[in-house]
Design a protein around this motif. Structure first.
Motif, PDB file in Angstrom:
ATOM      1  N   UNK A  64      53.324 -42.166  44.488  1.00 29.23           N
ATOM      2  CA  UNK A  64      52.499 -40.955  44.487  1.00 29.23           C
ATOM      3  C   UNK A  64      51.320 -41.101  45.441  1.00 29.23           C
ATOM      4  N   UNK A  92      58.294 -39.080  41.442  1.00 29.07           N
ATOM      5  CA  UNK A  92      57.477 -38.840  42.636  1.00 29.07           C
ATOM      6  C   UNK A  92      58.363 -38.599  43.856  1.00 29.07           C
TER       7      UNK A  92
ATOM      8  N   UNK B 122      51.139 -27.694  41.295  1.00 25.33           N
ATOM      9  CA  UNK B 122      52.111 -28.726  40.943  1.00 25.33           C
ATOM     10  C   UNK B 122      52.505 -28.505  39.482  1.00 25.33           C
ATOM     11  N   UNK B 124      55.197 -30.468  37.536  1.00 26.26           N
ATOM     12  CA  UNK B 124      55.419 -31.633  36.644  1.00 26.26           C
ATOM     13  C   UNK B 124      54.070 -32.252  36.234  1.00 26.26           C
ATOM     14  N   UNK B 127      51.694 -35.267  37.600  1.00 23.25           N
ATOM     15  CA  UNK B 127      52.292 -35.960  38.759  1.00 23.25           C
ATOM     16  C   UNK B 127      51.500 -35.702  40.035  1.00 23.25           C
ATOM     17  N   UNK B 128      50.588 -34.731  39.991  1.00 24.50           N
ATOM     18  CA  UNK B 128      49.730 -34.481  41.154  1.00 24.50           C
ATOM     19  C   UNK B 128      48.607 -35.499  41.259  1.00 24.50           C
ATOM     20  N   UNK B 130      48.496 -38.932  41.203  1.00 25.81           N
ATOM     21  CA  UNK B 130      48.638 -39.970  42.236  1.00 25.81           C
ATOM     22  C   UNK B 130      48.485 -39.417  43.653  1.00 25.81           C
ATOM     23  N   UNK B 131      48.860 -38.159  43.872  1.00 24.38           N
ATOM     24  CA  UNK B 131      48.656 -37.595  45.214  1.00 24.38           C
ATOM     25  C   UNK B 131      47.158 -37.504  45.508  1.00 24.38           C
ATOM     26  N   UNK B 161      51.243 -41.186  34.947  1.00 26.53           N
ATOM     27  CA  UNK B 161      50.646 -40.928  36.268  1.00 26.53           C
ATOM     28  C   UNK B 161      49.124 -40.752  36.174  1.00 26.53           C
TER      29      UNK B 161
END
Lengths: 321, 351
Positions: A64, A92, B122, B124, B127-128, B130-131, B161
């Motif tokens: 990620x 991811x 986003x 899921x 899950x955003x 880590x971005x 995450x």
């Protein structure tokens, strides 16, 4: 230089890091330790901990983070220590890396090369020997690459780092140090999506990649067969025209891979041949893969991975049909 | 851990906590944006009910958390939303027709103009994060002073995450501000059952990150803590829990009467973020019924124009194929050519 696959990939990373400051490596034990297979050895000393980053132990976090770094203008190369652990970051890759470009109509892109060792044959512990290429190919949006020799490994790694797409770069553990090959010192590219005709013949086509390329050529040479041996090199996108061309030429096709047989790459290749060249065939397409169950413990792996006998028997069936 | 409230339910401020540099003009602007966000929320909800939008996640009740935090961002700061931060998008200058395109089911709604400095919705959960952490990493790498603001819900704080992000951000001292938009409900799961942690902000403690809880319906309080976190971002991350309430359903596919009482919802009504800001502005003679009527009329016009634009827009199926990779691989080109040659896109999907 005459090098093994480890040094070839290391050279590709070194040259691309030299070329662009955007290239950043991250992963578990990749910096001080040089990676558990030593693929990133020496790069910390050369580029410092700013660009060769030891991360906390978190696969989803690593992948990620790579996606975020890529979207923010870097070209990250996350390493996942073993393919079996990459499933922790599967979401991811599938939910984001594969589709960020399409879901934003190229407003955002994910130039990132995910490296991970795959396949078995080196007596590792559980979860260290998987061949997961089909998973990553199914979604679309990810390039999936499996080099079978040092030359391709270096050229495809460089090409991957010159592209603006996410690439899942799968490195067969067994081939890391199996043999050396004379390759250029300098930068060169090997196109993705292009198969390599390793041997040329007219009696049968053997379509394979990764660890099975050597198994197949061993059999072909031993039996002195007049065979096309096609190394796919890139699983997705598939070089369909090379596959169809060879199938039409020989009319007999064997597909060999180490990944489990069921729902695998062989099925995809066979289906494409069936659609486009079935009337050119003189025998049913035959697939050889590992048996359709999870990878066994190392004590049993030699009963599981396709060996030269299994491949040879499949050739008998194909030629006898 | 601090629990901040600057503007109380009666519209009175705690002068000792009033953020530096915030003037009434800015508070009025935040009021306008909160109102615009609510108006847009209502509009999309009604479009969805008429079959003119896909499943939609309303933000009703969470306006202060979104507008206060977005207002605290500097021009170059970057935000990473989940799927509910419509207000943040609005304040950052996202064209409303693009927001509408997303909720009408088109990827083109994610073609965010560069000046917005934001990433697309986003879905899921968490899950955003880590971005956001990776984007923050890139800022540090480039030695920029940009801060990254990532949004996650109360449910999202249970995800791996989320924890991986906080751990990374702490270990690398990244310029990441994590905003937990705690609206008390993760679909049907109440906050109390989501975690035994007394606060969600305290999840930052284990990662060695500064954390703070704020009244998420207090637009001034949210502005203050986010502003401070952004100012400190160069020295490391902060986790901010904005305690708010999801007054509406999770999405239009959800029926909250199945799992929560009307009494609970009613108890939150006096804490409404917009009413509260209005009381403050009214006390300063900056608000009047006339002002309100005029503002609402203007905002309705802006939204209607955007709806007209979005509904006049025509999708092009070719675009689905063109943006999978940086080029069109032969195998994909063949699928595309086949679709065009056979007019597949003119076909009907039978029910």
């Amino acid at each position: 230089m005459k090098v093994n696959m480890v040094s070839a990939i290391n050279s590709a990373l070194n040259l691309t890091m030299q070329e662009s400051e955007d290239v950043v490596l991250l992963g578990e034990d990749i910096a001080r330790d040089g990676g558990v297979f030593r693929v990133t050895e020496g790069l910390l000393n050369k580029y410092g901990e700013r660009r060769v980053i030891d991360t906390p132990l978190a696969e989803s976090g690593i992948l990620g983070a790579g996606i975020g770094m890529a979207m923010a203008g870097l070209h990250p190369v996350p390493e996942i220590q073993f393919a079996g652990f990459m499933f922790m970051g599967f979401g991811q890759l599938i939910n984001h890396a594969a589709r960020y470009r399409s879901r934003t109509r190229s407003t955002y892109k994910v130039p990132m090369v995910v490296r991970t060792p795959i396949s078995g044959g080196v007596r590792t512990l559980e979860h260290h020997s998987d061949s997961p290429e089909a998973f990553y190919s199914h979604v679309g949006g990810l390039h999936v690459v499996v080099p079978s020799n040092p030359y391709d490994a270096k050229g495809m790694m460089i090409k991957s780092l010159h592209m603006q797409d996410p690439v899942v770069f799968l490195e067969p553990t067994k081939l890391y140090r199996l043999f050396k090959q004379e390759i250029p010192d300098e930068m060169y590219e090997v196109e993705l999506g292009k198969a390599n005709l390793v041997k040329e013949g007219t009696d049968l086509s053997i379509i394979t990649y990764g660890t099975m390329v050597n198994q197949v050529t061993t059999v072909v040479e031993k039996r002195n067969l007049n065979a096309d041996v096609l190394d796919l090199r890139t699983i997705n996108p598939l070089d369909e025209s090379a596959i169809i061309q060879s199938a039409k030429k020989t009319g007999k096709v064997l597909i060999v891979h180490e990944a489990p047989l069921g729902f695998g790459i062989g099925a995809e290749v066979a289906a494409r041949i069936a659609e486009k060249a079935i009337f050119n065939l003189s025998a049913p397409i035959i697939r050889v893969g590992s048996d359709s169950f999870p990878y066994p413990f190392p004590g049993y792996e030699n009963y599981y991975i396709p060996n030269t006998l299994k491949i040879s028997k499949a050739i008998d069936r194909l030629l006898g049909a | 851990m601090d629990n901040i409230q600057v503007l109380d339910e009666n519209g009175s401020v705690d002068a000792s906590l009033f953020p530096e540099g915030l003037d009434d003009g800015k508070i009025l602007e935040m009021y306008r944006y909160m109102s615009l966000a609510r108006a847009l929320d209502n509009k999309i909800l009604s479009l969805q009910r008429q079959g003119r939008a896909v499943t939609y996640g309303p933000m009703l009740g969470e306006e202060a958390t979104q507008i206060g935090s977005a207002m605290a961002m500097r021009e170059n700061d970057i935000f990473v939303p989940n799927f509910r931060q419509h207000g943040v998008f609005l304040l950052r200058g996202m064209p409303i027709e693009l927001i509408l395109l997303y909720w009408k089911g088109y990827e083109e709604g994610c073609m965010i103009p560069e000046k917005v400095r934001g990433f697309p919705y986003i879905v899921p959960v968490a899950s955003q994060m880590p971005h956001a952490m990776g984007i923050a990493f890139a800022q540090k790498y480039k030695k920029s002073d940009v801060a990254v603001i990532g949004y996650v819900g109360d449910g999202g704080t249970s995800e791996g995450d989320f924890y991986e992000t906080l751990n990374f951000a702490g270990a690398f001292k990244l310029p990441l501000v994590t905003i937990i938009e705690n609206n008390q409900w993760a679909i049907s799961m109440p906050r109390a059952r989501q975690s035994a942690a007394e606060t969600l902000a305290q999840k930052g403690i284990a990662a060695g990150i500064k954390c703070v809880q704020v009244d998420g319906n207090d637009v001034i309080g949210v502005y203050k803590v986010v502003k401070e976190a952004i100012a400190n971002a160069k020295d490391g991350p902060t986790v901010i829990e904005c305690v708010t309430y999801r007054m509406s359903m999770h999405t239009t596919a959800d029926d909250p009467t199945k799992y929560r009482s009307q009494a609970e919802v009613d108890a939150w009504k006096p804490r409404d973020p917009i009413d509260r800001a209005r009381r403050y502005l009214s006390g300063k003679a900056l608000w009047s019924p006339d002002f309100e009527a005029k503002m609402q009329e203007e905002q309705a016009k802006v939204i209607d124009e955007a709806v007209a634009k979005a509904e006049a827009w025509k999708p092009d199926p070719k675009s689905i194929f063109e943006h999978v990779y940086s080029y069109m691989p032969e195998v994909l080109k063949e699928e595309y050519d086949e679709a065009v040659a056979n007019d597949f896109w003119q076909g009907e999907v039978s029910s």
